[in-house]
Design a protein around this motif. Structure first.
Motif, short mmCIF file in Angstrom:
data_model
loop_
_atom_site.label_atom_id
_atom_site.label_comp_id
_atom_site.label_asym_id
_atom_site.label_seq_id
_atom_site.Cartn_x
_atom_site.Cartn_y
_atom_site.Cartn_z
N ASP A 80 35.85 47.03 39.47
CA ASP A 80 36.76 45.90 39.66
C ASP A 80 36.00 44.62 40.03
O ASP A 80 35.19 44.63 40.95
CB ASP A 80 37.78 46.23 40.75
N ARG A 81 36.29 43.55 39.31
CA ARG A 81 35.67 42.25 39.56
C ARG A 81 36.72 41.18 39.87
O ARG A 81 36.43 39.99 39.81
CB ARG A 81 34.85 41.81 38.35
N SER A 82 37.93 41.59 40.20
CA SER A 82 39.04 40.65 40.36
C SER A 82 38.89 39.72 41.55
O SER A 82 39.50 38.65 41.59
CB SER A 82 40.36 41.42 40.49
N GLY A 83 38.12 40.12 42.55
CA GLY A 83 38.01 39.33 43.76
C GLY A 83 39.06 39.68 44.79
O GLY A 83 39.08 39.12 45.88
N TYR A 86 37.18 44.77 47.84
CA TYR A 86 35.76 44.92 48.16
C TYR A 86 35.34 46.38 48.16
O TYR A 86 34.34 46.75 47.59
CB TYR A 86 35.45 44.31 49.53
N THR A 98 33.25 47.76 45.15
CA THR A 98 33.56 47.09 43.88
C THR A 98 32.40 46.28 43.34
O THR A 98 31.52 45.83 44.09
CB THR A 98 34.78 46.15 44.03
N TYR A 100 32.70 43.36 42.37
CA TYR A 100 32.85 42.05 43.00
C TYR A 100 32.01 41.96 44.27
O TYR A 100 31.26 41.00 44.47
CB TYR A 100 34.33 41.79 43.30
N ALA A 103 28.30 42.04 43.48
CA ALA A 103 27.82 40.79 42.89
C ALA A 103 27.53 39.73 43.95
O ALA A 103 26.76 38.80 43.70
CB ALA A 103 28.84 40.27 41.88
#
Length: 162
Positions: A80-83, A86, A98, A100, A103
Motif C-alpha cells: 500500500d502506497r496510499s499514505g 503505515y 507499508t 508508503y 518509502a
C-alpha cells in the motif's frame, strides 16, 4: 530481534485481511530499508532506559528488549502506497510495514516497527499509547499525536492498525 519475511522463509503469513497484506520482501530496496531500520533499533534504541521503562508500562508489561527478543515476531511487506496506512500488527506476532512507510526511509520504518511492537506488547488500538512509545524510544521527531491505531475484531482475533 524480529524476523524479516522473505521468499525463502518458512513463515506462514496471514491471508489478506481488511486490505492489509503480509507479503515477503522481494524488492531489494525495500528489504534494505527494513534491514537498516532493524539495525538502528538494535544498535541505538534497544537497551535505552527510557524506552525499556516505557514498554514495561504497556498492558503486557514486558520491556522493549523482551519484545525485541521474541522469536515468533515477523515483519512482512504491504504494498500500500496510499499514505493512509503505515503498519499493522496481528495476533501479537505478525507485523506488516507499508510501502508508503518504507518509502519515507529507515527512520520512519524504525518508528513504525516500534509502534507495532508496542501493540505486540498489548498497547490498545483506541488511544495513542503505541505511538507515544516513540517519545521515549529516541524517535520523538517521528511521533504524530494524531495517530491512533484501531482494533477491529475479525476471525483472526485482533488487528491493531496504524
Amino acid at each position: 530481534m524480529p524476523n524479516i519475511h522473505i521468499s525463502s522463509s518458512k513463515y506462514m503469513a496471514p491471508s489478506k485481511l481488511q486490505g492489509w497484506q503480509w507479503l515477503p520482501y522481494i524488492d531489494k530496496i525495500m528489504l534494505d530499508v527494513v534491514k537498516r531500520a532493524i539495525t538502528i533499533i538494535d544498535k541505538r534504541i534497544k537497551g535505552s532506559k527510557p524506552c525499556e521503562a516505557a514498554f514495561k508500562t504497556l498492558p503486557d508489561g514486558k520491556s522493549f528488549t523482551d519484545i525485541w527478543n521474541l522469536k515468533n515476531v515477523w515483519i512482512s511487506y504491504d504494498p500500500d502506497r496510499s499514505g493512509n496506512k503505515y503498519g499493522v500488527a496481528l495476533n501479537k506476532q505478525h507485523i506488516s510495514i507499508t510501502a508508503y512507510a518504507l518509502a519515507m526511509g529507515q527512520w520512519m520504518t524504525a518508528a513504525t516497527i516500534i509502534h507495532e511492537l508496542a501493540h505486540v506488547n498489548g498497547a490498545p488500538g483506541n488511544n495513542t499509547q503505541a505511538e507515544d512509545m516513540l517519545l521515549k524510544c529516541m524517535l520523538k521527531q517521528h511521533h504524530n499525536p494524531n495517530i491512533i491505531g484501531q482494533i477491529r475484531n475479525s476471525k483472526l482475533k485482533n488487528v491493531a492498525l496504524v
